[in-house]
Design a protein around this motif. Structure first.
Motif, PDB file in Angstrom:
ATOM      1  N   LEU A 112      -4.561   1.701   9.284  1.00 13.61           N
ATOM      2  CA  LEU A 112      -4.412   1.344   7.870  1.00 13.61           C
ATOM      3  C   LEU A 112      -2.945   1.115   7.539  1.00 13.61           C
ATOM      4  N   PRO A 113      -2.647   0.123   6.698  1.00 11.51           N
ATOM      5  CA  PRO A 113      -1.266   0.014   6.208  1.00 11.51           C
ATOM      6  C   PRO A 113      -0.926   1.225   5.341  1.00 11.51           C
ATOM      7  N   VAL A 114       0.318   1.657   5.404  1.00 13.36           N
ATOM      8  CA  VAL A 114       0.748   2.831   4.636  1.00 13.36           C
ATOM      9  C   VAL A 114       0.976   2.419   3.184  1.00 13.36           C
ATOM     10  N   GLN A 115       0.407   3.196   2.263  1.00 16.75           N
ATOM     11  CA  GLN A 115       0.572   2.905   0.842  1.00 16.75           C
ATOM     12  C   GLN A 115       2.053   2.951   0.471  1.00 16.75           C
ATOM     13  N   PRO A 116       2.601   1.846  -0.067  1.00 18.14           N
ATOM     14  CA  PRO A 116       4.034   1.817  -0.354  1.00 18.14           C
ATOM     15  C   PRO A 116       4.360   2.423  -1.718  1.00 18.14           C
ATOM     16  N   THR A 117       5.637   2.649  -1.923  1.00 20.42           N
ATOM     17  CA  THR A 117       6.167   3.020  -3.230  1.00 20.42           C
ATOM     18  C   THR A 117       7.263   2.025  -3.576  1.00 20.42           C
ATOM     19  N   VAL A 118       7.515   1.875  -4.869  1.00 18.14           N
ATOM     20  CA  VAL A 118       8.572   0.977  -5.342  1.00 18.14           C
ATOM     21  C   VAL A 118       9.490   1.764  -6.255  1.00 18.14           C
ATOM     22  N   THR A 142       2.709  -3.810  13.295  1.00 20.25           N
ATOM     23  CA  THR A 142       1.694  -4.719  12.748  1.00 20.25           C
ATOM     24  C   THR A 142       1.869  -4.993  11.261  1.00 20.25           C
ATOM     25  N   ALA A 143       2.664  -4.189  10.561  1.00 18.91           N
ATOM     26  CA  ALA A 143       2.760  -4.307   9.106  1.00 18.91           C
ATOM     27  C   ALA A 143       3.939  -5.181   8.693  1.00 18.91           C
ATOM     28  N   THR A 144       3.725  -5.948   7.632  1.00 23.08           N
ATOM     29  CA  THR A 144       4.789  -6.749   7.026  1.00 23.08           C
ATOM     30  C   THR A 144       4.744  -6.553   5.520  1.00 23.08           C
ATOM     31  N   GLY A 145       5.898  -6.738   4.872  1.00 26.58           N
ATOM     32  CA  GLY A 145       5.975  -6.591   3.422  1.00 26.58           C
ATOM     33  C   GLY A 145       6.364  -7.896   2.758  1.00 26.58           C
ATOM     34  N   VAL A 181       2.111  -4.610   1.253  1.00 24.14           N
ATOM     35  CA  VAL A 181       2.161  -4.346   2.689  1.00 24.14           C
ATOM     36  C   VAL A 181       0.848  -4.832   3.302  1.00 24.14           C
ATOM     37  N   SER A 182       0.972  -5.754   4.255  1.00 25.25           N
ATOM     38  CA  SER A 182      -0.181  -6.296   4.972  1.00 25.25           C
ATOM     39  C   SER A 182      -0.029  -5.998   6.458  1.00 25.25           C
ATOM     40  N   THR A 183      -1.151  -6.036   7.169  1.00 28.44           N
ATOM     41  CA  THR A 183      -1.118  -5.875   8.624  1.00 28.44           C
ATOM     42  C   THR A 183      -1.770  -7.084   9.275  1.00 28.44           C
ATOM     43  N   THR A 184      -1.555  -7.217  10.565  1.00 26.21           N
ATOM     44  CA  THR A 184      -2.174  -8.301  11.328  1.00 26.21           C
ATOM     45  C   THR A 184      -3.546  -7.878  11.834  1.00 26.21           C
ATOM     46  N   THR A 185      -4.154  -6.905  11.176  1.00 25.55           N
ATOM     47  CA  THR A 185      -5.425  -6.348  11.626  1.00 25.55           C
ATOM     48  C   THR A 185      -6.500  -6.666  10.593  1.00 25.55           C
ATOM     49  N   THR A 186      -7.643  -5.987  10.754  1.00 22.51           N
ATOM     50  CA  THR A 186      -8.779  -6.216   9.860  1.00 22.51           C
ATOM     51  C   THR A 186      -8.682  -5.419   8.563  1.00 22.51           C
TER      52      THR A 186
END
Length: 204
Positions: A112-118, A142-145, A181-186
């Motif tokens: 799972l992508p990690v829940q971000p903070t701003v 795998t994660a990109t922002g 935050v997205s990943t290259t996964t499902t």
């Protein structure tokens, strides 16, 4: 079923003697098919083994941890899967007289992508400002922002770094900044937002 007889005879007048035994040839076990390999973003899954007509089918899994609800059901459900883990599900056919036969399927549970903070920013007086998320997109690699803004118009430099600069802001406007935050996964993307108030510059 076959009957095999061994007979002993002589060349004299004595009667021959014989002994018999039976050989039972059973049907071979069914050929197992554990189904195609799969990659999912979930903690439960339904297996897809074929129906068995000869022998007994049983599911097993390595590494240990997942719970196979009914190991003898070709289409059993599985629970307690962990994100970021890869499992091998073995579909084994046992038989009273023949050797076991096995087919395997590989099940990958995407991280799972990690829940971000701003970090909050503003109010500001100007047309650009530094902005930042709490951390870089995770999990790596795998994660990109990506930064986006509503209403449109402002630009980011760079848009894919958690520490960035937003420019082309219009005084008297309140913007909603979003770090996704997205990943290259499902697995689906996750995001966090913060509002940025751009004050009007004072006039003479």
């Amino acid at each position: 079923t076959y009957t095999v007889t061994w007979t002993v005879s002589t060349t004299n007048r004595c009667a021959s003697v014989s002994a018999s035994t039976q050989i039972v040839v059973t049907s071979p076990p069914s050929v197992p098919n554990a189904g195609p390999d799969a990659t999912i973003c979930a903690t439960d899954f339904t297996l897809d083994g074929n129906t068995i007509t000869e022998g007994t089918a049983t599911w097993s899994v390595t590494p240990a941890g997942p719970v196979i609800t009914d190991p003898t059901n070709p289409r059993s459900t599985v629970t307690n899967l962990l994100h970021g883990q890869t499992y091998t599900f073995n579909y084994t056919i046992t038989h009273p007289t023949c050797n076991p036969v096995v087919d395997a399927m590989i099940l990958t549970i995407d991280p799972l992508p990690v829940q971000p903070t701003v970090n909050p920013v503003g109010p500001i007086c100007g047309t650009s400002t530094a902005i930042s998320a709490g951390s870089a997109a995770a999990p790596a690699p795998t994660a990109t922002g990506l930064w986006t803004v509503t209403p449109s118009g402002p630009t980011f430099a760079p848009a894919n770094a958690h520490q960035s600069t937003v420019s082309n802001l219009t005084p008297g406007t309140t913007y909603t900044l979003r770090w996704t935050v997205s990943t290259t996964t499902t697995c689906p993307s996750v995001f966090e937002e913060t509002d940025l108030q751009v004050d009007q510059e004072p006039t003479d």
